[in-house]
Design an enzyme around this catalytic site. Sequence first.
Site, PDB file in Angstrom:
ATOM      1  N   SER A 480     118.135 104.910  67.483  1.00 28.60           N
ATOM      2  CA  SER A 480     119.277 104.073  67.851  1.00 28.60           C
ATOM      3  C   SER A 480     120.386 104.953  68.408  1.00 28.60           C
ATOM      4  CB  SER A 480     119.719 103.244  66.645  1.00 28.60           C
ATOM      5  OG  SER A 480     120.579 102.204  67.031  1.00 28.60           O
ATOM      6  N   ASP A 567     112.636  94.843  70.871  1.00 30.59           N
ATOM      7  CA  ASP A 567     113.934  95.257  70.343  1.00 30.59           C
ATOM      8  C   ASP A 567     115.046  94.380  70.918  1.00 30.59           C
ATOM      9  OD1 ASP A 567     116.242  96.582  69.522  1.00 30.59           O
ATOM     10  OD2 ASP A 567     115.408  98.571  69.880  1.00 30.59           O
ATOM     11  N   HIS A 599     113.564  97.140  66.698  1.00 26.80           N
ATOM     12  CA  HIS A 599     114.503  98.266  66.623  1.00 26.80           C
ATOM     13  C   HIS A 599     114.055  99.228  65.530  1.00 26.80           C
ATOM     14  CE1 HIS A 599     118.197 100.057  67.965  1.00 26.80           C
ATOM     15  NE2 HIS A 599     118.685 100.118  66.739  1.00 26.80           N
TER      16      HIS A 599
END
Length: 655
Positions: A480, A567, A599
Amino acid sequence: MSAANTAIDQFPLIPRDALFGNPTRAQGKISPDGTWLSWLAPLDGTLNIWLAPRDNPDDAKAITSSTDRPIRDHFWAPDGKSVGYIQDKGGDENFLLYRIDIASGEEVCLTPFEETRVRIVGASETILDEVLVGLNNRDAQFHDVHRLNLNTGALELVYENNAYAGFMSDDSLTLRMAMAQNEAGGTDYFRFSDGAFSDEPFESTAMEDALTTSPSGYTVDGSILYWMDSRGRDTAALYAQDTATGERTLIAEDDKADISGAMQDQKTGEIQAYAVNYLKTEWTAIDPEMKASLDWLGTQFDGEYGIMSRTEDDRTWIVWNDPVGDPVASHIYDRDASTLTPFYVTRPELEGAPLQRLHPVEITSRDGLTLPSYLTLPAGSDANGNGRPSAPVPMVLLVHGGPWARDGYGFNSTHQMLANRGYAVLSVNFRGSTGFGKSFLNAANKQWGLKMHDDLIDAVDWAVSEGIAVKDKVAIMGGSYGGYATLAGLAFTPDVFACGVDIVGPSNLETLLGTIPPYWAPLVKTFHERMGNPETEEGLALLKAASPLHKADQIIKPLLIAQGANDPRVKQDESDQIVGAMKDAGIPVTYVLYPDEGHGFAKPANSIAFFAVAENFLAECIGGRAEPLGDVLKPSTAEIVEGEDHVQGLKAALA
């Protein structure tokens, strides 16, 4: 190879499966009446919910039968008649709520809607068969509040929402408050009465306090509202506010860190203890009986410990203990008898493995900020036990996501794998990390790729100067925001890192902000104020300058990218864009795509496969050890889109 690095060969490789596969058991809980134990454990290779009588834990049975995505969380209904969990599809984060009846074993979906994300708005200590939930099935941006009967599944609309980002209720399941972002990028809090919210807020925060100030809940009688609050100060303190007069009383504060959590009396809702987490978590009890219990537990455990579940009468707790250098274990704590009964060890296969201690360290940035950080060293490298290797070793800078999150003290599978392979591992709470006060957090505003990145470079320089890291053998890795930091590290400071591993990291901040999930839209000003507003010329220029995509041609070191196709936060296009740019520039890149992930990795087979590729990639780049790939890709859904030639053993594994 340094002497410190050679010492690692005396220690066995810890199998990837033991670190990233399914836990044997996890998330143990006890029913409100204390008669049942529940936990997560594999059923035919997929995590499911298991149930057993407390007086006969061996008489266990699975009460769910998920065969695809693992169940990663579960909870007991307040009346003890059912167990619930939430689940999405393929990582799309549209979580629905499911219920399993304890008596019949029947499982039903309580929110059977398409493209809907459920939120729990409120629960009660006195109304045991109902909760308030938020559903965005009418408008994807806004969650309408419904009263849900957990036993019948009946849904009753309480409030149609067209304006607010969130809500809070009291013990009677009556809405008391709504939150909305204000023009300053802070939060306004509105009172609810007579079926409507007030026109004017009764409390407000500026943008500087928005991430460090929030209400924490009401007492059962509704007379007190607790706040974690940084207004007029730096670190967030714990306050009690009289709901009739508005008068506030300070309960707890700390100079170095925000108050990170609290325990409340289950009958009254009054605060019994609070936690502060600077480098480690420290609990302070206000209630004498709670103090006696916490003090006693502190004499029983090394490392961190905490409470996962409490019976309705509060006499029995499920307690976890993280010794950091050993696998996490859970116990049943009888408060009256002062006894601990072993429940399970989460990963018993790691007992006796050469696990390494996590060393909390403080690093000073170039402009004087203290960066709370965590260092793990390879086995055998620290002969005198002073937290420094006898000679420098290769290092991986492991960057957390968020960025409005933090690294903490405790067992970390990625740290353990990398240290076992011969690397020092350093995780840095760079500016913008949460938990260390609003000045530290706000020092990151509009500093993506700038001072936030400088903090990471300063940490690398510190590790080299301290004799921890070999200067030309430092990798950067993260997911991320950590993935973004990896791309930025290779693009903006191409000579610092030997290679990078990016997991679901954004490459183009302009397109990232243009594709946020719809239910984040009520909070979009936070992103604009803290990253840059793409609707202004200045903000757009800032976002473009901080986007690694626009400097992809400056990446000269090996790069591994992993992306989930579903995602909703960092879309697949974020990885596709930079992979395409690197291909156009003739720069090698390895790209692994997971069609059934979002994600990050939910499925252990996918996680194991990725870390197999990653450790072999790192071994080729900076010279550590690696467990061979073997057949690890076969159980996963990994698709090698680009660069099978750039990871040792990958082409053979695919063949």
